[in-house]
Design a protein around this motif. Structure first.
Motif, PDB file in Angstrom:
ATOM      1  N   ALA A 115      23.616 -30.842 -20.275  1.00 27.44           N
ATOM      2  CA  ALA A 115      23.454 -31.660 -20.761  1.00 27.44           C
ATOM      3  C   ALA A 115      23.142 -32.663 -21.590  1.00 27.44           C
ATOM      4  N   PRO A 116      23.186 -33.725 -22.972  1.00 27.77           N
ATOM      5  CA  PRO A 116      23.650 -34.550 -23.340  1.00 27.77           C
ATOM      6  C   PRO A 116      24.308 -34.074 -25.098  1.00 27.77           C
ATOM      7  N   LEU A 117      25.560 -34.337 -25.231  1.00 28.80           N
ATOM      8  CA  LEU A 117      25.636 -33.280 -26.528  1.00 28.80           C
ATOM      9  C   LEU A 117      25.252 -33.626 -27.642  1.00 28.80           C
ATOM     10  N   PRO A 118      24.538 -32.767 -28.662  1.00 27.99           N
ATOM     11  CA  PRO A 118      23.920 -32.712 -29.662  1.00 27.99           C
ATOM     12  C   PRO A 118      23.861 -33.483 -30.454  1.00 27.99           C
ATOM     13  N   PRO A 119      23.530 -34.615 -31.769  1.00 28.38           N
ATOM     14  CA  PRO A 119      24.446 -34.632 -32.225  1.00 28.38           C
ATOM     15  C   PRO A 119      24.662 -33.963 -33.802  1.00 28.38           C
ATOM     16  N   VAL A 120      25.662 -33.776 -34.242  1.00 24.82           N
ATOM     17  CA  VAL A 120      25.854 -33.466 -34.808  1.00 24.82           C
ATOM     18  C   VAL A 120      26.525 -34.464 -36.542  1.00 24.82           C
ATOM     19  N   ASP A 121      26.896 -33.336 -37.779  1.00 28.42           N
ATOM     20  CA  ASP A 121      27.221 -34.811 -39.103  1.00 28.42           C
ATOM     21  C   ASP A 121      28.757 -33.353 -39.112  1.00 28.42           C
ATOM     22  N   THR A 122      29.436 -34.043 -40.130  1.00 25.37           N
ATOM     23  CA  THR A 122      30.205 -33.185 -40.205  1.00 25.37           C
ATOM     24  C   THR A 122      30.176 -31.614 -40.801  1.00 25.37           C
ATOM     25  N   ARG A 123      29.359 -31.613 -41.750  1.00 24.02           N
ATOM     26  CA  ARG A 123      29.462 -30.150 -41.740  1.00 24.02           C
ATOM     27  C   ARG A 123      28.676 -29.120 -40.851  1.00 24.02           C
ATOM     28  N   ALA A 124      28.681 -29.508 -39.936  1.00 29.98           N
ATOM     29  CA  ALA A 124      28.437 -28.943 -38.760  1.00 29.98           C
ATOM     30  C   ALA A 124      29.251 -28.098 -37.323  1.00 29.98           C
ATOM     31  N   LEU A 125      29.351 -27.258 -37.287  1.00 34.93           N
ATOM     32  CA  LEU A 125      29.584 -26.491 -36.256  1.00 34.93           C
ATOM     33  C   LEU A 125      29.455 -26.385 -35.203  1.00 34.93           C
ATOM     34  N   ALA A 126      29.679 -27.022 -34.011  1.00 31.54           N
ATOM     35  CA  ALA A 126      28.836 -27.790 -32.497  1.00 31.54           C
ATOM     36  C   ALA A 126      29.772 -27.327 -31.590  1.00 31.54           C
ATOM     37  N   VAL A 127      29.426 -26.261 -30.484  1.00 27.69           N
ATOM     38  CA  VAL A 127      30.326 -25.764 -29.542  1.00 27.69           C
ATOM     39  C   VAL A 127      29.285 -26.623 -27.852  1.00 27.69           C
ATOM     40  N   THR A 128      30.220 -26.589 -27.624  1.00 28.40           N
ATOM     41  CA  THR A 128      29.866 -27.494 -25.963  1.00 28.40           C
ATOM     42  C   THR A 128      30.327 -26.456 -24.688  1.00 28.40           C
ATOM     43  N   TRP A 129      29.783 -25.277 -23.895  1.00 26.66           N
ATOM     44  CA  TRP A 129      30.738 -25.133 -22.992  1.00 26.66           C
ATOM     45  C   TRP A 129      31.355 -25.907 -21.707  1.00 26.66           C
ATOM     46  N   ALA A 130      31.859 -26.370 -21.049  1.00 28.22           N
ATOM     47  CA  ALA A 130      32.059 -27.519 -20.260  1.00 28.22           C
ATOM     48  C   ALA A 130      32.869 -26.268 -18.793  1.00 28.22           C
ATOM     49  N   GLY A 131      33.047 -25.097 -19.524  1.00 23.86           N
ATOM     50  CA  GLY A 131      33.459 -24.653 -18.275  1.00 23.86           C
ATOM     51  C   GLY A 131      34.551 -23.459 -18.646  1.00 23.86           C
ATOM     52  N   VAL A 166      30.581 -31.140 -18.726  1.00 21.00           N
ATOM     53  CA  VAL A 166      29.833 -32.523 -19.635  1.00 21.00           C
ATOM     54  C   VAL A 166      30.857 -33.578 -18.649  1.00 21.00           C
ATOM     55  N   PRO A 167      30.479 -34.593 -17.981  1.00 19.76           N
ATOM     56  CA  PRO A 167      30.764 -35.438 -17.571  1.00 19.76           C
ATOM     57  C   PRO A 167      32.376 -36.821 -18.451  1.00 19.76           C
ATOM     58  N   TRP A 168      33.167 -36.293 -17.766  1.00 20.99           N
ATOM     59  CA  TRP A 168      34.082 -36.877 -18.792  1.00 20.99           C
ATOM     60  C   TRP A 168      33.396 -38.209 -19.445  1.00 20.99           C
ATOM     61  N   ASP A 169      33.431 -39.042 -18.601  1.00 16.99           N
ATOM     62  CA  ASP A 169      32.851 -40.072 -19.296  1.00 16.99           C
ATOM     63  C   ASP A 169      32.189 -40.745 -20.293  1.00 16.99           C
ATOM     64  N   SER A 170      31.216 -38.664 -20.817  1.00 12.82           N
ATOM     65  CA  SER A 170      30.394 -38.747 -21.277  1.00 12.82           C
ATOM     66  C   SER A 170      30.670 -38.060 -23.108  1.00 12.82           C
ATOM     67  N   LEU A 171      32.266 -37.822 -22.570  1.00 14.96           N
ATOM     68  CA  LEU A 171      32.945 -37.312 -23.963  1.00 14.96           C
ATOM     69  C   LEU A 171      32.838 -38.542 -24.750  1.00 14.96           C
ATOM     70  N   PRO A 172      32.138 -38.060 -26.502  1.00  9.14           N
ATOM     71  CA  PRO A 172      33.102 -38.691 -27.866  1.00  9.14           C
ATOM     72  C   PRO A 172      34.776 -39.041 -27.630  1.00  9.14           C
ATOM     73  N   ARG A 173      35.628 -39.428 -28.735  1.00  8.16           N
ATOM     74  CA  ARG A 173      36.830 -39.926 -28.610  1.00  8.16           C
ATOM     75  C   ARG A 173      37.174 -38.385 -29.171  1.00  8.16           C
ATOM     76  N   VAL A 174      37.996 -38.470 -28.045  1.00  4.87           N
ATOM     77  CA  VAL A 174      38.650 -36.396 -28.632  1.00  4.87           C
ATOM     78  C   VAL A 174      39.824 -37.286 -29.264  1.00  4.87           C
ATOM     79  N   ASP A 175      39.761 -36.145 -30.759  1.00  2.00           N
ATOM     80  CA  ASP A 175      40.482 -36.472 -32.254  1.00  2.00           C
ATOM     81  C   ASP A 175      41.418 -35.679 -31.923  1.00  2.00           C
TER      82      ASP A 175
END
Length: 381
Positions: A115-131, A166-175
């Motif tokens: 599924a698409p990554l959920p929107p988050v703000d800078t105060r949130a902690l979010a995790v998505t399991w790619a496998g 999560v498809p690689w092309d759908s990742l946000p910028r990796v910091d």
């Protein structure tokens, strides 16, 4: 195999002759379970307040990209001896590296819900399991990849049984990227080649040269109990019961471990990497109290006599989470690559049972499908 319990602080190097961090402080706070006598005394009228060991202080942050010179080997950090000739002979006689047909039959039932990554703000902690051990962690406004493996196949194993979540092309910028150790299912060169070479990489001691040979320019190597900061988020490297090897000649030439990520708002995540069960978990929990979420490996544990020193089983992963004092646990390191003999769905079934038997809130077990996400915002999931 018997576990050793030696403690080590950061290795002294020729580039850094001072051992940073008061890493030996933990030796004064051994985990001795309370006896009936001590429990009664603590609750007796007018009994003095028992002394509770304070959290050992954290090391001062190391400079990003600092040049370090490390020992040639980290064999002294092993908490159990590596298998010898007798173990290999036994494995050849009776070992199994893959489940049988019945154990593989449920591969299609491994939960997979991209599924698409959920929107988050800078105060949130979010995790998505790619496998496997690959997570997209969003913390303190940063997007961090853990042990990124987007390849369909890795050396020495069959192809993955679930696609990447999560498809690689759908990742946000990796910091930033954090790496736990150099085994092929955690350090994947084809995936890392997809990243810009100026992506900040946080790696175990001795592994920086691997990245620098591939022209990564912002590599920070850390020893156990050392930390650094990026954009206000602190990255600490912590011990694990494991080992390292990538070629025939580099056994334990680089370190192995897990990571603690702490946001400016004090949200705190523990990424275990790959580890067996042992004494490090309670010591990590003392040094980094208030862990909101532990990403814990639960698979690749059978046969137990062969793998117990380096891979938790599901029950041990729950016990380790309790040792850490973590509020929540998200299982990983199962349902992606078939690395050992347990049936492919067994880790999930057993960890759910162990969590329930421990009397823990079902909502605090984040047993995500591959591709699934959870968000912790303002202290509430």
């Amino acid at each position: 195999m018997t576990q050793q319990t030696h403690e080590h602080g950061p290795a002294t190097t020729t580039a850094d002759t001072t051992i940073a961090d008061t890493t030996i402080a933990d030796t004064t706070t051994a985990e001795t379970p309370p006896t009936a006598a001590t429990t009664a005394a603590a609750h007796a009228p007018d009994a003095p307040t028992p002394l509770v060991p304070a959290s050992p202080p954290l090391a001062e942050p190391r400079p990003l990209g600092e040049h370090r010179v490390w020992p040639r080997t980290f064999h002294d950090r092993l908490t159990a001896p590596l298998p010898g000739l007798k173990a290999f002979a036994r494995f050849a006689r009776e070992g199994a590296v893959r489940p049988g047909p019945e154990g593989l039959a449920d591969a299609s039932r491994v939960p997979y819900e991209p599924a698409p990554l959920p929107p988050v703000d800078t105060r949130a902690l979010a995790v998505t399991w790619a496998g496997h051990a690959s997570w997209i962690v969003r913390i303190g406004g940063l997007t961090v990849l853990t042990d990124p493996v987007w390849s369909r196949r890795i050396l020495g194993t069959p192809a993955r049984i679930t696609p990447v979540g999560v498809p690689w092309d759908s990742l946000p910028r990796v910091d930033a990227v954090v790496i736990s150790h150099n085994h092929y299912d955690h350090l994947d060169a084809p995936t890392l080649r997809r990243l810009p070479r100026d992506t900040p990489v946080f790696a175990p001691a001795g592994l920086g040269r691997w990245f620098k040979r591939r022209r990564f320019t912002r590599v920070t190597e850390l020893d156990w109990w050392e930390g650094t900061e990026l954009a206000g988020v602190r990255f600490d490297f912590v011990p694990a019961h494991h080992w390292s090897k990538r070629t025939l000649t580099d056994t334990c030439h680089s370190l192995w471990g897990g990571w603690i990520l702490t946001a400016p708002g004090r949200q705190r995540l523990y990424f275990a990497g790959d580890t067996g069960y042992g004494h490090w978990f309670s010591r990590i929990g003392r040094r980094y109290p208030g862990i909101d979420l532990a990403l814990m490996p639960i698979g690749a544990y059978d046969p137990r006599w062969w793998l117990s020193d380096v891979h938790c089983d599901p029950e041990e992963a729950v016990r380790a989470t309790l040792d850490l004092g973590a509020r929540r646990m998200a299982p990983m390191h199962w349902g992606t690559f078939v690395l050992s003999a347990e049936p492919v769905l067994e880790p999930l079934t057993r960890v759910r049972t162990a969590w329930k038997q421990a009397g823990l809130d079902a909502g605090d077990l984040w047993d995500l499908p591959v591709g699934g996400s959870r968000v912790l915002a303002d202290g509430t999931p």
